[in-house]
Design a protein around this motif. Structure first.
Motif, PDB file in Angstrom:
ATOM      1  N   MET A   1       0.823  -1.208   0.000  1.00 20.48           N
ATOM      2  CA  MET A   1       0.000   0.000   0.000  1.00 20.48           C
ATOM      3  C   MET A   1       0.858   1.260   0.000  1.00 20.48           C
ATOM      4  SD  MET A   1      -3.224  -0.700  -0.083  1.00 20.48           S
ATOM      5  CE  MET A   1      -2.905  -1.981  -1.229  1.00 20.48           C
ATOM      6  N   LEU A   2       2.015   1.134   0.653  1.00 17.65           N
ATOM      7  CA  LEU A   2       2.924   2.274   0.741  1.00 17.65           C
ATOM      8  C   LEU A   2       3.358   2.727  -0.661  1.00 17.65           C
ATOM      9  CD1 LEU A   2       3.796   3.494   3.403  1.00 17.65           C
ATOM     10  CD2 LEU A   2       5.917   2.220   3.263  1.00 17.65           C
ATOM     11  N   GLU A   3       3.686   1.749  -1.489  1.00 14.53           N
ATOM     12  CA  GLU A   3       4.102   2.053  -2.875  1.00 14.53           C
ATOM     13  C   GLU A   3       2.963   2.694  -3.648  1.00 14.53           C
ATOM     14  OE1 GLU A   3       5.643  -1.388  -4.871  1.00 14.53           O
ATOM     15  OE2 GLU A   3       7.054  -1.790  -3.269  1.00 14.53           O
ATOM     16  N   ASN A   4       1.773   2.198  -3.361  1.00 18.80           N
ATOM     17  CA  ASN A   4       0.572   2.688  -4.036  1.00 18.80           C
ATOM     18  C   ASN A   4       0.363   4.180  -3.776  1.00 18.80           C
ATOM     19  OD1 ASN A   4      -2.097   2.763  -5.042  1.00 18.80           O
ATOM     20  ND2 ASN A   4      -2.240   0.569  -4.628  1.00 18.80           N
ATOM     21  N   ILE A   5       0.607   4.595  -2.541  1.00 16.24           N
ATOM     22  CA  ILE A   5       0.430   6.012  -2.189  1.00 16.24           C
ATOM     23  C   ILE A   5       1.623   6.835  -2.697  1.00 16.24           C
ATOM     24  CG2 ILE A   5       0.150   7.653  -0.279  1.00 16.24           C
ATOM     25  CD1 ILE A   5      -0.960   5.256   1.376  1.00 16.24           C
ATOM     26  N   ALA A   6       2.818   6.277  -2.476  1.00 14.67           N
ATOM     27  CA  ALA A   6       4.042   7.016  -2.819  1.00 14.67           C
ATOM     28  C   ALA A   6       4.172   7.282  -4.320  1.00 14.67           C
ATOM     29  CB  ALA A   6       5.254   6.236  -2.320  1.00 14.67           C
ATOM     30  N   LEU A   7       3.567   6.415  -5.111  1.00 14.69           N
ATOM     31  CA  LEU A   7       3.656   6.521  -6.577  1.00 14.69           C
ATOM     32  C   LEU A   7       3.325   7.919  -7.101  1.00 14.69           C
ATOM     33  CD1 LEU A   7       3.680   5.232  -9.466  1.00 14.69           C
ATOM     34  CD2 LEU A   7       1.313   4.633  -9.083  1.00 14.69           C
ATOM     35  N   ILE A   8       2.296   8.543  -6.524  1.00 15.56           N
ATOM     36  CA  ILE A   8       1.832   9.847  -7.033  1.00 15.56           C
ATOM     37  C   ILE A   8       2.943  10.903  -6.909  1.00 15.56           C
ATOM     38  CG2 ILE A   8      -0.005  11.591  -6.858  1.00 15.56           C
ATOM     39  CD1 ILE A   8      -1.086   8.770  -7.472  1.00 15.56           C
ATOM     40  N   LYS A   9       3.559  10.958  -5.734  1.00 18.75           N
ATOM     41  CA  LYS A   9       4.637  11.943  -5.521  1.00 18.75           C
ATOM     42  C   LYS A   9       5.865  11.623  -6.379  1.00 18.75           C
ATOM     43  CE  LYS A   9       3.206  14.518  -1.874  1.00 18.75           C
ATOM     44  NZ  LYS A   9       3.123  15.963  -1.947  1.00 18.75           N
ATOM     45  N   GLU A  10       6.132  10.335  -6.536  1.00 14.28           N
ATOM     46  CA  GLU A  10       7.296   9.931  -7.333  1.00 14.28           C
ATOM     47  C   GLU A  10       7.129  10.360  -8.797  1.00 14.28           C
ATOM     48  OE1 GLU A  10       8.491   5.738  -6.814  1.00 14.28           O
ATOM     49  OE2 GLU A  10       7.415   5.819  -4.944  1.00 14.28           O
ATOM     50  N   VAL A  11       5.907  10.205  -9.296  1.00 15.82           N
ATOM     51  CA  VAL A  11       5.665  10.517 -10.710  1.00 15.82           C
ATOM     52  C   VAL A  11       5.535  12.024 -10.933  1.00 15.82           C
ATOM     53  CG1 VAL A  11       4.016  10.257 -12.609  1.00 15.82           C
ATOM     54  CG2 VAL A  11       4.640   8.279 -11.240  1.00 15.82           C
ATOM     55  N   ILE A  34       6.509  10.018   3.467  1.00 16.15           N
ATOM     56  CA  ILE A  34       5.308  10.865   3.511  1.00 16.15           C
ATOM     57  C   ILE A  34       4.058   9.988   3.614  1.00 16.15           C
ATOM     58  CG2 ILE A  34       3.904  12.526   2.195  1.00 16.15           C
ATOM     59  CD1 ILE A  34       6.585  13.547   0.980  1.00 16.15           C
ATOM     60  N   ALA A  35       4.027   8.920   2.829  1.00 14.47           N
ATOM     61  CA  ALA A  35       2.872   8.007   2.843  1.00 14.47           C
ATOM     62  C   ALA A  35       2.714   7.361   4.215  1.00 14.47           C
ATOM     63  CB  ALA A  35       3.063   6.940   1.771  1.00 14.47           C
ATOM     64  N   ARG A  36       3.839   6.936   4.804  1.00 10.28           N
ATOM     65  CA  ARG A  36       3.798   6.299   6.130  1.00 10.28           C
ATOM     66  C   ARG A  36       3.304   7.282   7.191  1.00 10.28           C
ATOM     67  NH1 ARG A  36       8.537   4.274   5.987  1.00 10.28           N
ATOM     68  NH2 ARG A  36       8.083   2.172   5.312  1.00 10.28           N
ATOM     69  N   ILE A  55      -3.700   8.560  11.065  1.00  6.46           N
ATOM     70  CA  ILE A  55      -5.026   7.968  11.310  1.00  6.46           C
ATOM     71  C   ILE A  55      -4.896   6.537  11.877  1.00  6.46           C
ATOM     72  CG2 ILE A  55      -6.334   9.379   9.670  1.00  6.46           C
ATOM     73  CD1 ILE A  55      -6.004   7.016   7.664  1.00  6.46           C
ATOM     74  N   SER A  56      -3.738   6.267  12.472  1.00  7.61           N
ATOM     75  CA  SER A  56      -3.460   4.965  13.123  1.00  7.61           C
ATOM     76  C   SER A  56      -3.674   3.775  12.185  1.00  7.61           C
ATOM     77  CB  SER A  56      -4.345   4.798  14.364  1.00  7.61           C
ATOM     78  OG  SER A  56      -4.250   5.919  15.181  1.00  7.61           O
ATOM     79  N   GLN A  57      -3.205   3.907  10.972  1.00  6.49           N
ATOM     80  CA  GLN A  57      -3.355   2.822   9.993  1.00  6.49           C
ATOM     81  C   GLN A  57      -1.984   2.352   9.480  1.00  6.49           C
ATOM     82  OE1 GLN A  57      -6.267   1.365   8.847  1.00  6.49           O
ATOM     83  NE2 GLN A  57      -7.485   2.605  10.247  1.00  6.49           N
ATOM     84  N   GLU A  58      -0.930   2.625  10.240  1.00  8.11           N
ATOM     85  CA  GLU A  58       0.413   2.290   9.741  1.00  8.11           C
ATOM     86  C   GLU A  58       0.616   0.776   9.572  1.00  8.11           C
ATOM     87  OE1 GLU A  58      -0.267   3.823  12.556  1.00  8.11           O
ATOM     88  OE2 GLU A  58       1.005   3.193  14.207  1.00  8.11           O
ATOM     89  N   HIS A  59      -0.235  -0.022  10.250  1.00 10.99           N
ATOM     90  CA  HIS A  59      -0.092  -1.479  10.140  1.00 10.99           C
ATOM     91  C   HIS A  59      -0.388  -1.987   8.716  1.00 10.99           C
ATOM     92  CE1 HIS A  59      -4.346  -0.741  10.984  1.00 10.99           C
ATOM     93  NE2 HIS A  59      -4.595  -1.855  10.352  1.00 10.99           N
ATOM     94  N   ILE A  60      -1.111  -1.181   7.908  1.00 17.09           N
ATOM     95  CA  ILE A  60      -1.428  -1.656   6.545  1.00 17.09           C
ATOM     96  C   ILE A  60      -0.375  -1.230   5.514  1.00 17.09           C
ATOM     97  CG2 ILE A  60      -3.927  -1.782   6.932  1.00 17.09           C
ATOM     98  CD1 ILE A  60      -4.162   0.840   5.280  1.00 17.09           C
ATOM     99  N   ALA A  61       0.673  -0.557   6.000  1.00 22.53           N
ATOM    100  CA  ALA A  61       1.677  -0.005   5.078  1.00 22.53           C
ATOM    101  C   ALA A  61       2.237  -1.058   4.105  1.00 22.53           C
ATOM    102  CB  ALA A  61       2.808   0.637   5.861  1.00 22.53           C
ATOM    103  N   LEU A  62       2.483  -2.252   4.609  1.00 24.82           N
ATOM    104  CA  LEU A  62       3.102  -3.273   3.759  1.00 24.82           C
ATOM    105  C   LEU A  62       2.110  -4.333   3.276  1.00 24.82           C
ATOM    106  CD1 LEU A  62       6.458  -3.677   5.737  1.00 24.82           C
ATOM    107  CD2 LEU A  62       6.056  -2.348   3.670  1.00 24.82           C
ATOM    108  N   TYR A  63       0.822  -4.062   3.496  1.00 33.48           N
ATOM    109  CA  TYR A  63      -0.204  -5.010   3.035  1.00 33.48           C
ATOM    110  C   TYR A  63      -0.403  -4.890   1.526  1.00 33.48           C
ATOM    111  CZ  TYR A  63      -2.024  -6.027   7.770  1.00 33.48           C
ATOM    112  OH  TYR A  63      -2.190  -6.415   9.060  1.00 33.48           O
ATOM    113  N   ARG A  64      -0.926  -5.975   0.948  1.00 36.34           N
ATOM    114  CA  ARG A  64      -1.403  -5.916  -0.429  1.00 36.34           C
ATOM    115  C   ARG A  64      -2.906  -5.648  -0.402  1.00 36.34           C
ATOM    116  NH1 ARG A  64       1.369  -7.060  -4.698  1.00 36.34           N
ATOM    117  NH2 ARG A  64       3.511  -7.738  -4.487  1.00 36.34           N
ATOM    118  N   VAL A  65      -3.464  -5.270  -1.546  1.00 39.11           N
ATOM    119  CA  VAL A  65      -4.892  -4.891  -1.600  1.00 39.11           C
ATOM    120  C   VAL A  65      -5.783  -6.005  -1.056  1.00 39.11           C
ATOM    121  CG1 VAL A  65      -6.777  -4.110  -3.094  1.00 39.11           C
ATOM    122  CG2 VAL A  65      -4.451  -3.486  -3.633  1.00 39.11           C
TER     123      VAL A  65
END
Lengths: 117, 300
Positions: free
Chosen positions: A1-11, A23-25, A31-41
């Motif tokens: 999920m982290l890559e998914n969010i970070a993609l916008i800033k990278e591009v 920034i994504a983390r 919002i206390s959702q850091e546990h999903i950072a490395l999850y897949r969809v």
């Protein structure tokens, strides 16, 4: 999920991957959702996917974000206030517009937001 | 016959023009009297329509290819996200296949070079054994075998991936976020295809030549130094150039055709296997076309 969010800033801003992911983390931590950072969809719930989509939209430069029928995006969502509180934490500098049907009006009673019919 | 050709060309461009033309000729009346005009007209229409479709699809494919090439030479295409995808693609295309690849190169190398040497000995061609091995391994077998292996493994994967993304509307989501699909999705795959096929072809040729020594040792009782000297004296700059040219061309089409095929998938899950099937058929035709083209160029 982290890559998914970070993609916008990278591009769009050519930000280096570690910086964009930081920034994504940071956004997820707010919002206390850091546990999903490395999850897949497939491992995320509908609410978690909604937050990812919202944070990803926040990464864009556009000032206005429109959320269309959140009750159809998130299964079994009973109280919109939880979502609205998190939206306020994340996007205090942006204009957020939630568009929904009149049949869902009851779910928005008691919210501190402006409601326009 | 001339009339038919003129009519055919005409209908390829504008079907209704042919109808008008047919009305003006006695030929039309003759056909009408036979009651066959509708069938002939439909046949000509279908030929014309398929001709237009073919020309249009070739034009579309060429436009897509040229767009990818333009993006490839544009430094602005290489953003951090693209570079990250490129590294991952090289890892999945070239690195994870290495154990299987080494084993196959070794087995094929010793057996095929053995067969080539045995044949050369049978026909008293020991003098030119070096150039036979180099031409066979470096110019032909290594790049073509690598291309077949990578297209079976990565070409199918890329075609399916893009088709699934297309059906799931993921490509539209990326477009909504103003992410250039060529830069983010297609370019890393195409570049990784070029790098992977080129590097694996060189590796394949080196391992094949090395393993070929095993056969020469037992069959011809040749020492390593002699074998090495035969190969070094036989290899020319043009051989290296052919290997590189073919590998780059193979790598480019191995990724480009599956990507294009995936993009053209209809909006249903049942269309995905059809897309992969069509993509693979087109890819194999392209591989054989490049192989034949390189052979013709070498003969010139």
């Amino acid at each position: 999920m982290l890559e998914n969010i970070a993609l916008i800033k990278e591009v769009h801003e050519h930000l280096a991957t570690p910086k964009a992911q930081d920034i994504a983390r940071e956004m997820l931590q707010k919002i206390s959702q850091e546990h999903i950072a490395l999850y897949r969809v497939s491992a995320c719930s509908a609410t978690e996917i909604f937050y990812i989509q919202f944070i990803r939209a926040l990464m864009m430069k556009e000032e206005h974000i429109m959320i269309v029928t959140p009750f159809s995006l998130i299964d079994n969502l009973r109280n919109i206030n939880v979502i609205i509180e998190n939206i306020k934490i994340l996007a205090h500098k942006k204009h957020i517009l939630i568009v929904d049907m009149l049949s869902n009006e009851i779910h928005y009673k008691g919210t501190a937001c402006n409601t326009v019919k | 016959m001339v009339i038919i050709v003129i009519k055919y060309l005409h209908i390829s461009l504008q079907t209704f023009h042919l109808r008008a033309l047919l009305r003006q000729t006695n030929y039309n009346e003759f056909i009408n009297s036979k009651g066959e005009s509708k069938v002939i007209l439909q046949l000509i229409e279908s030929i014309g329509a398929s001709a237009i479709r073919s020309v249009y699809s070739v034009g579309e494919a060429l436009k897509f290819t040229s767009l990818c090439l333009i993006h490839m030479v544009n430094p602005r295409s290489y953003n951090p996200a693209m570079r990250m995808v490129l590294v991952k693609q090289i890892y999945f295309t070239a690195v994870t296949i290495i154990p299987l690849f080494l084993m196959m190169a070794f087995l094929f190398g010793s057996v095929i070079i053995g067969a080539v040497i045995a044949l050369a000995t049978e026909y008293s061609l020991q003098e030119s054994i070096g150039s036979i091995i180099i031409t066979f391994v470096v110019n032909e077998f290594a790049p073509f075998f690598t291309a077949l292996l990578i297209s079976l493994r990565s070409g199918t994967a890329v075609n399916t991936e893009i088709a699934v993304m297309n059906v799931n509307e993921e490509l539209n989501t990326l477009r909504e976020y103003k992410i250039n699909l060529i830069n983010y999705l297609f370019l890393p795959r195409i570049i990784s295809g070029i790098i992977s096929v080129t590097s694996l072809s060189i590796l394949f040729a080196l391992i094949m030549l090395s393993s070929g020594y095993i056969f020469t040792l037992f069959y011809m009782n040749m020492d390593f130094h002699t074998y090495k000297q035969i190969l070094i004296s036989a290899i020319e700059v043009s051989d290296i150039f052919v290997l590189l040219f073919k590998s780059v061309a193979f790598g480019f089409v191995i990724m480009l055709i599956p990507i294009y095929s995936g993009l053209k998938t209809a909006n249903s899950y049942t269309a995905i296997p059809i897309s992969v099937l069509n993509g693979m058929v087109k890819l194999f035709i392209a591989l054989f076309f490049i192989e034949v083209l390189s052979l013709i160029l070498q003969l010139l």
